[in-house]
Design an enzyme around this catalytic site. Structure first.
Site, mmCIF file in Angstrom:
data_model
loop_
_atom_site.group_PDB
_atom_site.id
_atom_site.type_symbol
_atom_site.label_atom_id
_atom_site.label_comp_id
_atom_site.label_asym_id
_atom_site.label_seq_id
_atom_site.Cartn_x
_atom_site.Cartn_y
_atom_site.Cartn_z
ATOM 1 N N ASN A 12 0.866 -1.177 0.000
ATOM 2 C CA ASN A 12 0.000 0.000 0.000
ATOM 3 C C ASN A 12 0.904 1.229 0.000
ATOM 4 O O ASN A 12 1.468 1.579 1.032
ATOM 5 C CB ASN A 12 -0.890 -0.053 1.254
ATOM 6 C CG ASN A 12 -1.670 1.225 1.475
ATOM 7 O OD1 ASN A 12 -1.755 2.072 0.590
ATOM 8 N ND2 ASN A 12 -2.246 1.368 2.667
ATOM 9 N N LYS A 14 0.118 4.245 -0.231
ATOM 10 C CA LYS A 14 -0.504 5.439 0.364
ATOM 11 C C LYS A 14 -0.268 6.644 -0.550
ATOM 12 O O LYS A 14 -0.252 6.494 -1.762
ATOM 13 C CB LYS A 14 0.015 5.665 1.788
ATOM 14 C CG LYS A 14 -0.111 4.391 2.626
ATOM 15 C CD LYS A 14 0.087 4.610 4.093
ATOM 16 C CE LYS A 14 -0.080 3.275 4.813
ATOM 17 N NZ LYS A 14 -0.030 3.415 6.265
ATOM 18 N N HIS A 97 -9.498 1.332 4.673
ATOM 19 C CA HIS A 97 -8.254 1.483 5.428
ATOM 20 C C HIS A 97 -8.495 2.417 6.615
ATOM 21 O O HIS A 97 -9.277 3.365 6.515
ATOM 22 C CB HIS A 97 -7.156 2.045 4.514
ATOM 23 C CG HIS A 97 -5.807 1.985 5.150
ATOM 24 N ND1 HIS A 97 -5.401 2.918 6.079
ATOM 25 C CD2 HIS A 97 -4.802 1.096 5.036
ATOM 26 C CE1 HIS A 97 -4.183 2.599 6.494
ATOM 27 N NE2 HIS A 97 -3.798 1.498 5.878
ATOM 28 N N GLU A 99 -6.862 4.776 7.787
ATOM 29 C CA GLU A 99 -6.621 6.199 7.515
ATOM 30 C C GLU A 99 -7.833 6.831 6.841
ATOM 31 O O GLU A 99 -8.145 7.999 7.065
ATOM 32 C CB GLU A 99 -5.349 6.355 6.652
ATOM 33 C CG GLU A 99 -4.101 6.095 7.493
ATOM 34 C CD GLU A 99 -2.922 5.520 6.731
ATOM 35 O OE1 GLU A 99 -2.919 5.555 5.481
ATOM 36 O OE2 GLU A 99 -1.996 5.012 7.392
ATOM 37 N N GLU A 173 -5.590 -5.039 10.481
ATOM 38 C CA GLU A 173 -4.577 -4.022 10.759
ATOM 39 C C GLU A 173 -4.927 -3.287 12.054
ATOM 40 O O GLU A 173 -5.699 -2.320 12.034
ATOM 41 C CB GLU A 173 -4.530 -3.002 9.619
ATOM 42 C CG GLU A 173 -4.185 -3.613 8.271
ATOM 43 C CD GLU A 173 -3.607 -2.569 7.326
ATOM 44 O OE1 GLU A 173 -2.492 -2.792 6.856
ATOM 45 O OE2 GLU A 173 -4.249 -1.549 7.087
ATOM 46 N N GLY A 179 2.226 2.107 10.904
ATOM 47 C CA GLY A 179 3.182 3.204 10.785
ATOM 48 C C GLY A 179 3.861 3.590 12.091
ATOM 49 O O GLY A 179 4.474 4.647 12.181
ATOM 50 N N SER A 220 3.243 -2.214 10.436
ATOM 51 C CA SER A 220 4.690 -2.270 10.692
ATOM 52 C C SER A 220 5.337 -3.599 10.310
ATOM 53 O O SER A 220 6.255 -4.062 10.978
ATOM 54 C CB SER A 220 4.987 -1.919 12.157
ATOM 55 O OG SER A 220 4.527 -0.611 12.450
#
Ligand code: PGA
Length: 262
Positions: A12, A14, A97, A99, A173, A179, A220
Site C-alpha cells: 500500500n 498510500k 483502510h 486512515e 490491521e 506506521g 509495521s
C-alpha cells in the site's frame, strides 16, 4: 477438510510516489520478484501512477490494486473514481483502510457500499479492519472486529473460485500498529484471525468460505519481522505500507512469504 490458501503480499503505497518515482521503484521490484513463486503479489500505487505502473508490470505476475473507489457507477461526483474506472486498470482495491476511516469519515456502512460495488465489477476488495489502541486497551477488540466484518460485508455473497480462493481479502490491521514501528505479535494477530475474524465469516458465509478467505496482517511489517506472521496458521500474507516503498524491504517480505510455504 483443510483448505490451502494462496499467500498474498500487497504493498500500500498510500500518498507516496510520483509517476517519476514509481518508474524508479517498479523495475527493481519486477527484477527482485520475478523468481519468487507461490505468492500472489500486488502493488497499490496512488491513482495518478496506476497507468504507468500497469505498463511496467506488463508480462509479470505482479498485480495492480487501487487504494479506494466510490460506489456510484458514474455521475456528477467531482473528484471521485468509479469501480469500472478502477477495474479497467486493476484487479484489487484496498477498502476501508483505517486512515480513510479516521481522516475521511468512512464508516462500516460506506465501506460496505464500496465492497459491494467492487465485487460487482469483478474487483477483489482488500477490506481493512482493526481496533484502535483505546479499543484494544478497553478489551473491545472482539466486538470491534465482529462489527467491522459483519457490517462491512453485509448483503454480499461469496464463493471460492476455481483456484479455491474467495474473491475477497481481509486485512487485519490494528490501528496502533500502523506506521508506528510497533507491530502486533504474530501470536496475537493469529488469535484475532482465528478466534474473531474467521468465526464471524463462518456465521455470515458458512465454514467453507470462512476457511477459504485470505486474511492478511498489516501494521509495521518489515522484511525482518514478516516470517513471524507468515508462520502463523491463520495469517495468509501481509498488507505492507512503509516497507513497500523500498524495493529491498518489499522483496524481502515476499520472499519470507514464499519461504513459509516450504
Ligand atoms: P505500515 O502500514 O506497514 O506502514 O505500518 C500498513 C498499512 O497501513 O496498510
Amino acid at each position: 477438510m483443510s483448505v490451502k490458501r494462496t499467500p498474498l503480499v500487497a504493498g500500500n503505497w498510500k500518498m507516496y510516489k510520483t509517476i517519476a518515482e514509481a518508474r524508479q521503484l517498479v523495475p527493481d521490484l519486477v527484477q527482485g520478484l520475478s523468481k519468487v513463486g507461490g505468492v500472489e503479489k500486488v502493488i497499490c500505487p496512488p491513482f495518478t501512477s496506476l497507468m504507468a505502473v500497469k505498463a511496467l508490470l506488463e508480462g509479470t505476475d505482479i498485480k495492480l490494486g487501487a487504494q479506494n473507489l466510490y460506489w456510484e457507477k458514474e455521475g456528477a461526483f467531482t473528484g471521485e473514481i468509479s469501480p469500472k474506472m478502477i477495474a479497467e486498470l486493476c484487479q484489487f482495491v484496498i477498502l476501508g483502510h483505517s486512515e480513510r476511516r479516521t481522516y475521511f469519515g468512512e464508516t462500516d456502512e460506506t465501506v460496505n457500499r464500496k465492497v459491494r460495488a467492487a465485487l460487482e465489477v469483478g474487483l477483489i476488495p482488500i477490506v481493512c479492519i482493526g481496533e484502535t489502541l483505546a479499543e484494544n486497551e478497553e478489551g473491545k477488540t472482539q466486538s470491534v472486529i465482529h462489527r467491522q466484518v459483519q457490517a462491512g460485508l453485509s448483503g454480499i455473497q461469496l464463493q471460492p473460485d476455481n483456484s479455491g480462493d474467495v474473491p475477497l481479502v481481509i486485512a487485519y490491521e490494528p490501528v496502533w500498529a500502523i506506521g508506528t514501528g510497533k507491530a502486533a505479535t504474530g501470536e496475537f494477530a493469529n488469535r484475532v484471525v482465528q478466534e474473531m475474524i474467521r468465526p464471524t465469516l463462518s456465521m455470515l458465509f458458512g465454514d467453507q468460505v470462512a476457511k477459504s478467505v485470505r486474511v492478511l496482517y498489516g501494521g509495521s511489517v518489515k522484511a525482518n519481522n514478516a516470517a513471524e506472521f507468515f508462520d502463523q496458521s491463520d495469517i495468509d500474507g501481509a498488507l505492507v505500507g512503509g516497507a513497500s516503498l523500498k524495493a529491498e524491504e518489499f522483496i524481502g517480505i515476499v520472499k519470507a512469504a514464499a519461504e513459509s510455504l516450504e
